[in-house]
Design an enzyme around this catalytic site. Structure first.
Site, PDB file in Angstrom:
ATOM      1  N   ILE A  16      11.257  -0.088   2.356  1.00 56.47           N
ATOM      2  CA  ILE A  16      10.027   0.962   2.088  1.00 56.47           C
ATOM      3  C   ILE A  16       9.429   1.138   3.468  1.00 56.47           C
ATOM      4  O   ILE A  16       9.304   2.136   3.566  1.00 56.47           O
ATOM      5  CB  ILE A  16       9.076   0.514   1.306  1.00 56.47           C
ATOM      6  N   ASP A  62      -0.486  -9.934  11.440  1.00 57.17           N
ATOM      7  CA  ASP A  62       0.101 -10.662   9.914  1.00 57.17           C
ATOM      8  C   ASP A  62      -0.645 -10.212   9.107  1.00 57.17           C
ATOM      9  O   ASP A  62      -2.104 -10.588   9.476  1.00 57.17           O
ATOM     10  CB  ASP A  62       0.215 -11.875  10.135  1.00 57.17           C
ATOM     11  N   ASN A  89       1.906  -1.663   2.879  1.00 59.87           N
ATOM     12  CA  ASN A  89       3.368  -1.969   2.252  1.00 59.87           C
ATOM     13  C   ASN A  89       3.190  -3.245   2.226  1.00 59.87           C
ATOM     14  O   ASN A  89       4.280  -4.203   1.905  1.00 59.87           O
ATOM     15  CB  ASN A  89       4.088  -1.574   2.684  1.00 59.87           C
ATOM     16  N   SER A 139       4.209  -2.646  -7.079  1.00 61.32           N
ATOM     17  CA  SER A 139       5.114  -2.774  -8.411  1.00 61.32           C
ATOM     18  C   SER A 139       5.416  -2.700  -9.234  1.00 61.32           C
ATOM     19  O   SER A 139       4.525  -2.094  -9.744  1.00 61.32           O
ATOM     20  CB  SER A 139       5.325  -4.719  -7.978  1.00 61.32           C
ATOM     21  N   TYR A 153       3.586 -13.277  -8.621  1.00 60.63           N
ATOM     22  CA  TYR A 153       4.196 -11.928  -7.226  1.00 60.63           C
ATOM     23  C   TYR A 153       3.479 -10.783  -9.063  1.00 60.63           C
ATOM     24  O   TYR A 153       2.745  -9.789  -7.898  1.00 60.63           O
ATOM     25  CB  TYR A 153       5.662 -11.354  -7.765  1.00 60.63           C
ATOM     26  N   LYS A 157       0.218  -7.988  -8.158  1.00 65.02           N
ATOM     27  CA  LYS A 157      -0.087  -6.814  -7.855  1.00 65.02           C
ATOM     28  C   LYS A 157      -0.262  -5.579  -9.310  1.00 65.02           C
ATOM     29  O   LYS A 157      -0.984  -4.675  -8.690  1.00 65.02           O
ATOM     30  CB  LYS A 157       1.734  -5.920  -8.145  1.00 65.02           C
ATOM     31  N   THR A 188      17.139  -2.929  -0.401  1.00 66.76           N
ATOM     32  CA  THR A 188      16.490  -3.405   0.638  1.00 66.76           C
ATOM     33  C   THR A 188      17.159  -5.152   0.845  1.00 66.76           C
ATOM     34  O   THR A 188      17.744  -5.015  -0.690  1.00 66.76           O
ATOM     35  CB  THR A 188      14.862  -3.820   0.538  1.00 66.76           C
TER      36      THR A 188
END
Length: 241
Positions: A16, A62, A89, A139, A153, A157, A188
């Site tokens: 992305i 990083d 991103n 997300s 996760y 988000k 992806t």
């Protein structure tokens, strides 16, 4: 054209992020992208942009490292002399059920997906032109049920969505807008092995393309989006589970 404006894309070497960087370059923005593990992808992107007559810079950084984040902003300013757009991103995906989820994976997720986002925004806005744009890539798991093992996760988000909603208030006096894109499944490297399984959960019966996210990001970077801030925009084909 936007040939004076500069966009920095954190995590812009592939997927992305690379699609956003390439689209912004085609729209005339001068771009800088950060990478951490694939210098070949970053250099391919930079070469492609330059061959098309644009300007591009690749920076190793990083997003789990606060000093690296700051260095990326500094390098962009040193190279171009200004910063107008920041796209955050960079992210990591660590999955596991709560009984087995490791503390190191929890810390890594929060370090990049939450702390890294905050620090990237913080570093960028300190040097950003008034009237600039911040775009985060979250997300759809922040608002949709994903699957077993995705709780950490999804939590990270959801934190980004809440952060963006409130950072909009901090930045409004400088006319800097901040908005959050919440993609669903996108074609992806991360999803390559699961396309058929994922497609069955999408009402539109197809997986999304990075370029579709890039189109939305490009609008959010433009002057046309100036009245939108603090929003989270879900783009996922109606994903359900």
């Amino acid at each position: 054209m936007n040939n004076e404006k500069v966009a920095l894309i954190f995590g812009g070497a592939r997927g992305i992020g690379a699609a956003i960087a390439a689209r912004l370059a085609r729209e005339g923005y001068r771009i800088a992208v950060t990478w951490v593990s694939r210098p070949d992808r970053a250099e391919t992107l930079v070469t492609s942009v330059k061959n098309a007559g644009g300007q591009a810079l690749a920076i190793r950084a990083d997003s789990a490292d606060p000093a690296a984040i700051q260095s990326a902003v500094d390098a962009t300013l040193h190279h171009y002399g200004r910063l107008d757009i920041a796209v955050v991103n960079a992210g990591v995906l660590r999955l596991g059920r709560i009984e087995d989820f490791q503390l190191d994976d929890l810390d890594a997720t929060l370090a990049v997906n939450v702390r890294g986002v905050f620090l990237s925004v913080q570093a960028a806005v300190k040097r950003m032109t008034d009237g600039g744009r911040i775009i985060t890539i979250g997300s759809n798991t922040a608002v949709r049920t994903g699957h077993a093992g995705s709780s950490v996760y999804a939590m990270s988000k959801a934190a980004v969505a809440a952060m963006v909603q409130n950072l909009a208030l901090d930045l409004a006096s400088r006319r800097i807008t901040i908005n959050n894109i919440q993609p669903g499944p996108i074609a992806t490297d991360m999803t390559a092995a699961m396309v058929e399984q994922i497609t069955a959960q999408i009402p539109l019966q197809r997986i999304g393309q990075p370029e579709e996210i890039a189109s939305l990001a490009t609008w959010l970077a433009s002057e046309e989006s100036g009245y939108m801030t603090g929003a989270s925009l879900t783009i996922d084909g109606g994903f359900v589970l």
